[in-house]
Motif scaffolding. Structure first.
Motif, PDB file in Angstrom:
ATOM      1  N   SER A  66      91.968  30.480 -38.825  1.00 21.91           N
ATOM      2  CA  SER A  66      93.176  30.527 -39.647  1.00 21.91           C
ATOM      3  C   SER A  66      94.324  30.984 -38.770  1.00 21.91           C
ATOM      4  N   THR A  67      95.541  30.702 -39.223  1.00 19.67           N
ATOM      5  CA  THR A  67      96.704  31.181 -38.487  1.00 19.67           C
ATOM      6  C   THR A  67      96.935  32.664 -38.687  1.00 19.67           C
ATOM      7  N   ALA A  68      96.251  33.261 -39.659  1.00 26.61           N
ATOM      8  CA  ALA A  68      96.410  34.688 -39.920  1.00 26.61           C
ATOM      9  C   ALA A  68      95.068  35.271 -40.329  1.00 26.61           C
ATOM     10  N   PRO A  69      94.239  35.680 -39.357  1.00 28.50           N
ATOM     11  CA  PRO A  69      92.913  36.198 -39.710  1.00 28.50           C
ATOM     12  C   PRO A  69      92.999  37.446 -40.552  1.00 28.50           C
ATOM     13  N   SER A  70      92.069  37.571 -41.478  1.00 31.25           N
ATOM     14  CA  SER A  70      92.032  38.734 -42.363  1.00 31.25           C
ATOM     15  C   SER A  70      90.587  38.955 -42.768  1.00 31.25           C
TER      16      SER A  70
ATOM     17  N   LEU B 219      96.174  29.794 -30.293  1.00 32.18           N
ATOM     18  CA  LEU B 219      95.974  31.036 -31.041  1.00 32.18           C
ATOM     19  C   LEU B 219      95.588  32.155 -30.087  1.00 32.18           C
ATOM     20  N   SER B 220      96.026  33.345 -30.411  1.00 30.26           N
ATOM     21  CA  SER B 220      95.582  34.544 -29.709  1.00 30.26           C
ATOM     22  C   SER B 220      95.760  35.701 -30.672  1.00 30.26           C
ATOM     23  N   TRP B 221      94.656  36.084 -31.324  1.00 31.25           N
ATOM     24  CA  TRP B 221      94.742  37.046 -32.415  1.00 31.25           C
ATOM     25  C   TRP B 221      93.927  38.299 -32.114  1.00 31.25           C
ATOM     26  N   SER B 222      94.415  39.407 -32.599  1.00 30.53           N
ATOM     27  CA  SER B 222      93.701  40.687 -32.473  1.00 30.53           C
ATOM     28  C   SER B 222      92.681  40.805 -33.604  1.00 30.53           C
ATOM     29  N   THR B 223      91.556  40.151 -33.402  1.00 30.42           N
ATOM     30  CA  THR B 223      90.535  40.128 -34.452  1.00 30.42           C
ATOM     31  C   THR B 223      89.541  41.277 -34.346  1.00 30.42           C
ATOM     32  N   ASN B 224      89.514  41.947 -33.196  1.00 34.41           N
ATOM     33  CA  ASN B 224      88.437  42.916 -32.963  1.00 34.41           C
ATOM     34  C   ASN B 224      88.421  44.044 -33.977  1.00 34.41           C
ATOM     35  N   GLN B 225      89.595  44.568 -34.325  1.00 33.52           N
ATOM     36  CA  GLN B 225      89.608  45.685 -35.265  1.00 33.52           C
ATOM     37  C   GLN B 225      89.134  45.239 -36.644  1.00 33.52           C
ATOM     38  N   ILE B 226      89.529  44.016 -37.043  1.00 35.55           N
ATOM     39  CA  ILE B 226      89.088  43.500 -38.339  1.00 35.55           C
ATOM     40  C   ILE B 226      87.575  43.331 -38.348  1.00 35.55           C
ATOM     41  N   ILE B 227      87.035  42.780 -37.247  1.00 36.94           N
ATOM     42  CA  ILE B 227      85.588  42.581 -37.168  1.00 36.94           C
ATOM     43  C   ILE B 227      84.871  43.926 -37.175  1.00 36.94           C
TER      44      ILE B 227
END
Length: 1065
Positions: free
Chosen positions: A351-355, A281-289
């Motif tokens: 998850s495969t698709a963080p939200s 996995l490599s997800w752009s979670t920072n903006q969501i957080i």
């Protein structure tokens, strides 16, 4: 989902409790505080530091001499860093000196392993994060010679000790970190290590048999997706590494064999085995957080959109829990006065698709003034138990206890300061399942929650203590005899038992419960009323510890709204108190003894009433969040609700304070919101203005009801009735209450208002939103009916069940039919499928001519006889062609249905080529037909045809055909009656009745026939001859001496005489 930001505690501090736990396996007597450059000694002391809710105790035995020497010789400005591992090993970095020792987990000092190693020279400062140890066997039991150690300098020089038993033997190598500073080292599988730089360079180091280190880059984006382009790989959650990447935290989770990296581009995860690693996995979670944290802290501000642009978030640390990765972050807004740093714990479920739905944001009450981002980076996170929400933040000056917010329980929020002269926290970790920190003055210390610390929020406990006070203001110490206790006193005494339970005295609590409500049933009659009153007192509690209730509303002109946050915390504290009460009832056995309570003159299961209180708390929290977003609308509705209930508003409180205090009456807001909505529709001609009001009202009502329903669904097991309990009364959820102001009434009213006042005048975009909102409201209404009906599915409630089911069916149709007329097919289908409205589903499929969907419903609702409903619907609507043209898959069901419809079943039999069955049906109908001549004739003809093409046995075939021919021969006599005779008798050849032999004889009397025949007609002769023949045949089938035989003989003689007269010349 998101908890609001914390505010500093009220400042009410009690004297520290000094009762000490006994020193046992893990804890030795506390050390006294010492000044800098002095040697820590082991002198008994009552406390390392002062704390209200926690004991801070020395962990393990004495520190090794070399550790104490290093602390003694260190200068005040020397950088000292310590790390404690769950394996029981710890190490300290002091300058370029590394000391590794095994923590002795006994209070008696023993000879322990301690190694003093020299680190490679570096112009940068070392930290304990750049050291790691490994062994081929479990570290907690591995011998010294089997343990290896790796130290990497910040500038990339690696020194490896193959065995701690030979601390003078090591190898060195220079690591290729791209010229960037190293920030993390971890021992992973196979005796190898992972090394990371601040710019995201990851290396895998593995020693060979000689101790020489071999390095290679950690594989990026490998596995089955390797080799495909960056654009395509991004679709699967694998992104390339940007050049300007900054790594904030790296985490190795031994239990799962996974490596995590949190950087400026987001979160990355690798699965690591002994020979390689695979990035999964490599997800752009920072903006969501960042957005989630910003929403949790500042969304109540009127200028939120502007504030959001300036919010800064710094990521500080990351730890693993079973609820997901827990990220420690700090947020601040430079424009705030004063500028405060809000420390948050963000739990990110994998998850495969963080939200945002996968995030839990807990804004702690640790909110120090913002100094610099560098200062923020000194704060770290410790999670002692991955399955618990208990969390500890620490920096050099303090430990802050809190909760991740991702589970039940947690810790009381408290700041534990290490502020004695020369003291500093130099590091920490987890050992023996406990949070362990290294104090400059006291060495290794563990922070434990006091056993007497209450589970209740502080304000709720104070309210309970006040409510259980006796006549002189002191709590009841022991309950009086049961027979002498009034219900009011029982309530106070049970509250005191509840307080004892929350203060970790379950034995004392159980003793009080047994005295108040013994198992023999004495006092049981009052149990339900007492428990209900206690829970109601909790949810409607006056926040006596909130100074605003005693003094005045705080000044809200300081840049952020404290009132909104205080109200939210009060509601959350009430929810925590309710959960504690449920635990108390469960642990003491009272929960299973609850029966029912009268609510509005009707009985209701007490457990479900307790659940209702919690549901209303959930709805109140949602309403408070909407209050921050739509203050004008909600404030107006709150004022209206308070006015209707004749509630006074003290001058030092806001209407919101008063309204949100009495959570049990939270549903009164619904009707007032609709009143404001109708007023807006009448007063505002601007479509945009009234549309905004309608949409906001829908959102508020919808979200409140959904929050209540979600709590009811997720916590159902907690409130479920015990097995073999007596039947419970009808359950009417508060979200399904009728009458004036009831939620069901409100939704029906809103349904009419949307469809008739709002929808016709809205544009396409608004109509789409209105439809979605209306469907959510209808979902809540119909689910209430279902819950109510479910409670009536037991003996003795059949009549009430049928009445309510008819009402439900009618309402369901009335609510869904308008949406169908408006063409909202998708939403109609969703509701009709969920609530099994087969009539709406069939109408929908007929309107859209979607036969395949009908077939899907036949399969989906097979256990509910959807096929029979469909066939019956076709019958009632006269669509027999569609009924008989069903696909082959439904032929068996159709045949079963048509068994009760013989007039159609033979058509289906012919369609499926079952001619024998068709013949039997037609033959049976022909034999039973006694009314219409033409129908009997037709049935006989069809029966003969189907018999001719059937494969029935020859003997049966011949017998059936002969019988049919005989009947047709008889019908021929009626068919050939003269037209003049039929006209005289007013018989229509197409609709005349079937004449019995007696009637046919009566009609065919010679005088009638002769009068109706022409001179050349010989029909009368034929009829007479036939009747003579018929009488002769009939006489052969009856007893010669019977009355019937005598009558037939008379008829035979009469017709024979008439025949002779006709034949006479």
């Amino acid at each position: 989902m998101f908890s609001p930001r914390g505010t500093p505690s009220s400042g009410r501090r009690q004297a520290p409790r000094t009762g000490a736990r006994k020193s046992g396996l893990l804890f030795s007597p506390r050390r006294s505080a010492v000044t800098a450059r002095s040697t820590p000694t082991r002198v008994q002391s009552h406390a390392v530091v002062d704390s209200y809710h926690f004991d801070v105790q020395i962990f393990g035995s004495s520190l090794p001499v070399r550790v104490m020497e290093a602390l003694t010789m260190a200068d005040v400005d020397d950088q000292i860093s310590v790390k404690v591992e769950a394996s029981g090993w710890a190490w300290m970095v002091c300058g370029e000196r590394l000391i590794i020792w095994k923590v002795s987990q006994t209070s008696v000092a023993k000879l322990s392993v301690c190694k003093d190693l020299q680190l490679p020279s570096s112009e940068f400062v070392y930290s304990a994060d750049l050291i790691s140890i490994t062994s081929s066997s479990p570290l907690d039991s591995a011998p010294t010679q089997a343990i290896s150690a790796l130290a990497v300098s910040p500038d990339g020089s690696a020194r490896f000790w193959p065995s701690l038993a030979h601390d003078g033997t090591y190898t060195e190598t220079s690591l290729d970190l791209g010229g960037h500073v190293c920030n993390y080292v971890a021992a992973v599988k196979g005796g190898s290590f992972i090394v990371s730089s601040y710019r995201g360079h990851l290396l895998r180091l593995a020693p060979d048999s000689s101790g020489k280190l071999h390095q290679r880059p950690v594989q990026q984006g490998q596995g089955m997706l390797s080799g495909i382009g960056r654009r395509v790989s991004s679709l699967f959650g694998i992104r390339g590494q940007p050049a300007d990447l900054t790594v904030f935290s790296v985490l190795w989770v031994k239990e799962t064999g996974c490596l995590y990296s949190l950087g400026s581009c987001g979160l990355s995860k690798w699965e690591v085995d002994e020979n390689g690693e695979t990035q999964v996995l490599s997800w752009s979670t920072n903006q969501i957080i960042t957005d989630s944290i910003t929403d949790a802290i500042w969304d109540s501000e009127s200028n939120y959109s502007e504030i959001k642009k300036g919010v800064k978030v710094s990521y500080l640390d990351m730890q693993y829990s079973k609820a997901g990765l827990v990220v420690l972050a700090a947020a601040w807004h430079p424009g705030d006065t004063p500028c405060v740093a809000y420390f948050c714990l963000v739990t990110l479920a994998e998850s495969t698709a963080p939200s945002p739905d996968l995030l839990t944001v807990e804004v702690t009450k640790y909110n120090p003034p913002f100094q610099s981002e560098e200062e923020l980076q000194k704060t770290r996170l410790v999670l002692p138990d991955p399955s618990s929400p208990a969390a500890y933040l620490y920096n050099e000056e303090l430990v802050f206890t809190c909760s991740t917010g991702a589970g039940r329980g947690g810790l009381a929020e408290e700041k534990i300061s290490f502020s004695s002269p020369g003291d500093r926290i130099r590091g920490g970790g987890v050992c023996a399942g406990l949070p362990v920190f290294f104090s400059q003055n006291s060495g290794l210390v563990a922070v434990l929650a006091r056993e007497s610390a209450s589970l209740l929020p502080e304000t709720m406990e104070d309210s309970l203590c006040t409510s259980v006070a006796g006549p002189e203001g002191t709590p009841f110490e022991t309950p009086p005899k049961t027979h002498m206790v009034a219900q009011e006193d029982r309530t106070k005494l049970l509250k005191q038992a509840f307080l004892q339970f929350c203060r970790h005295d379950p034995v004392g609590a159980q003793s009080m419960v047994d005295e108040l409500f013994p198992s023999d049933g004495e006092g049981a009659a009052e149990l339900d009323a007492v428990v209900t009153q206690i829970d109601l007192d909790l949810v409607d509690d006056f926040p006596a510890c909130d100074p605003r209730w005693a003094e005045s509303v705080p000044d809200e002109g300081a840049g952020f709204t404290l009132t909104s946050l205080i109200l939210l915390h009060q509601l959350e504290d009430k929810m925590k108190a309710h959960r504690c009460l449920m635990d108390f009832l469960l642990q003491t056995g009272l929960l299973d003894r609850l029966t029912s309570t009268a609510v509005h003159m009707s009985p209701m299961a007490t457990r479900l009433l307790l659940c209702e209180h919690a549901e209303k708390l959930s709805a109140a929290i949602v309403l408070k969040n909407h209050h921050a977003k739509h203050p004008e609308l909600v404030n107006t509705a709150i004022l209206s609700a308070l006015k209707k209930s004749n509630t006074d508003i003290p001058s030092n409180l806001t209407p919101a304070d008063v309204f949100f205090r009495e959570v049990s009456q939270i549903s009164s807001i619904f009707e007032c919101l609709l009143d404001e909505e109708e007023k807006a529709l009448k007063e505002h001609s601007d479509a945009a203005r009234w549309a905004e009001v309608v949409l906001n009202v829908n959102d508020i009502v919808k979200d409140m009801l959904q929050a209540a329903a979600q709590y009811r669904e997720t916590k159902a097991s907690l409130y479920r009735a015990p097995e073999n309990c007596s039947p419970e009364p009808e359950y009417i959820p508060w979200t399904a209450s009728g009458g004036a102001g009831g939620v069901r009434t409100v939704i029906m009213r809103q349904h009419e208002l949307i469809l008739h006042a709002a929808y016709p005048h809205a544009d396409v975009e608004v109509r789409a939103v209105l439809s979605e909102q209306l469907v959510a409201l209808l979902d809540s209404l119909l689910s209430g009916y279902v819950a109510q009906l479910t409670s009536l599915r037991r003996a003795g409630h059949q009549e009430r069940y049928v009445t309510l089911e008819n009402e439900y069916t009618q309402k369901r149709s009335e609510l869904l039919a308008p949406l169908l007329e408006l063409g909202q097919h998708q939403w109609v289908a969703a509701l009709a499928e969920k609530y099994c409205d087969f009539d709406i589903l069939v109408q929908l499929c007929e309107r859209t001519d979607n036969q395949s969907r009908l077939q899907q419903y036949m399969v989906k609702f097979a256990d509910q006889n959807f096929a029979d409903f469909l066939f019956r619907w076709y019958m009632e609507k006269g669509k027999r062609g569609k009924l008989l043209s069903q696909p082959i898959a439904t032929h068996q069901q159709l045949a079963s249905f048509l068994q009760a419809h013989d007039h159609l079943s033979w058509l289906h039999d012919i369609h499926v080529q079952d001619y024998q069955r068709a013949h039997r049906t037609l033959y049976s109908q022909a034999n039973t037909e006694t009314r219409y001549f033409s129908k009997k004739k037709t049935l006989l003809a069809l029966s003969k045809l189907t018999a001719l093409v059937s494969d029935m046995p020859e003997a049966v075939h011949r017998r059936q055909l002969n019988d049919i021919v005989e009947q047709e021969r008889f019908l021929l006599h009626q068919e050939t009656l003269p037209k003049q005779l039929l006209d005289e008798k007013q018989l229509d050849p197409d609709s005349m009745p079937l004449l019995s032999p007696r009637n046919l004889i009566e009609v065919s009397k010679p005088q009638n026939i002769l009068c109706s025949c022409t001179s050349s007609s010989f029909l009368s002769l034929y009829v007479c001859l036939f009747l003579v023949s018929s009488c002769t045949s009939a006489m052969r089938t009856v007893e010669p001496t019977s009355t019937t035989s005598r009558k037939l003989s008379i008829c035979w003689s009469t017709w024979r005489r008439r025949t002779r007269l006709i034949l006479m010349p």
